[in-house]
Design an enzyme around this catalytic site. Structure first.
Site, short mmCIF file in Angstrom:
data_model
loop_
_atom_site.label_atom_id
_atom_site.label_comp_id
_atom_site.label_asym_id
_atom_site.label_seq_id
_atom_site.Cartn_x
_atom_site.Cartn_y
_atom_site.Cartn_z
N MET A 164 0.66 -1.17 0.06
CA MET A 164 0.05 0.03 -0.03
C MET A 164 0.95 1.22 0.02
O MET A 164 0.36 2.12 -0.16
CB MET A 164 -0.87 0.25 1.18
N TYR A 165 2.10 1.07 0.14
CA TYR A 165 3.05 2.33 0.22
C TYR A 165 3.23 3.16 -1.00
O TYR A 165 3.02 4.42 -0.89
CB TYR A 165 4.26 2.27 1.05
N PRO A 166 3.71 2.64 -2.24
CA PRO A 166 4.17 3.58 -3.17
C PRO A 166 3.08 4.21 -3.98
O PRO A 166 3.35 5.17 -4.35
CB PRO A 166 4.88 2.57 -3.88
#
Length: 70
Positions: free
Chosen positions: A52-54
Site C-alpha cells: 500500500m505504500y508506493p
C-alpha cells in the site's frame, strides 16, 4: 547478518528486511524472484509484504506481492 528475537517467540528475525511494495506494479515476477533469492542468500528472513505504500492500490495488481512470494 544480524538477528534479533521476535518478542518472546524465540524466532530470530534479520535486522534487514526485504521490502516488496513495488512488486506487481513496478517490478515483474522475475524481478521479485531474483530479489527473494538474493535476500535469502544474504541471510535475510524478514519480508515486508505490504503493498500500500508506493501508489494507490489498484484492483489489477492487488495481491501480486503475496502471489509472487507464494
Amino acid at each position: 547478518m544480524k538477528f534479533r528475537k521476535l518478542g518472546d517467540s524465540g524466532i530470530d528475525v534479520s535486522l534487514i528486511g526485504l521490502g516488496t511494495m513495488t512488486w506487481g506494479e513496478q517490478n515483474t515476477e522475475r524481478d521479485a524472484h531474483e530479489q527473494i533469492d538474493y535476500a535469502l542468500a544474504q541471510g535475510v528472513n524478514l519480508v515486508d509484504a505490504a503493498e500500500m505504500y508506493p501508489v494507490p492500490p489498484r484492483p489489477e495488481t492487488q495481491g501480486r506481492t503475496e502471489q509472487y512470494i507464494g
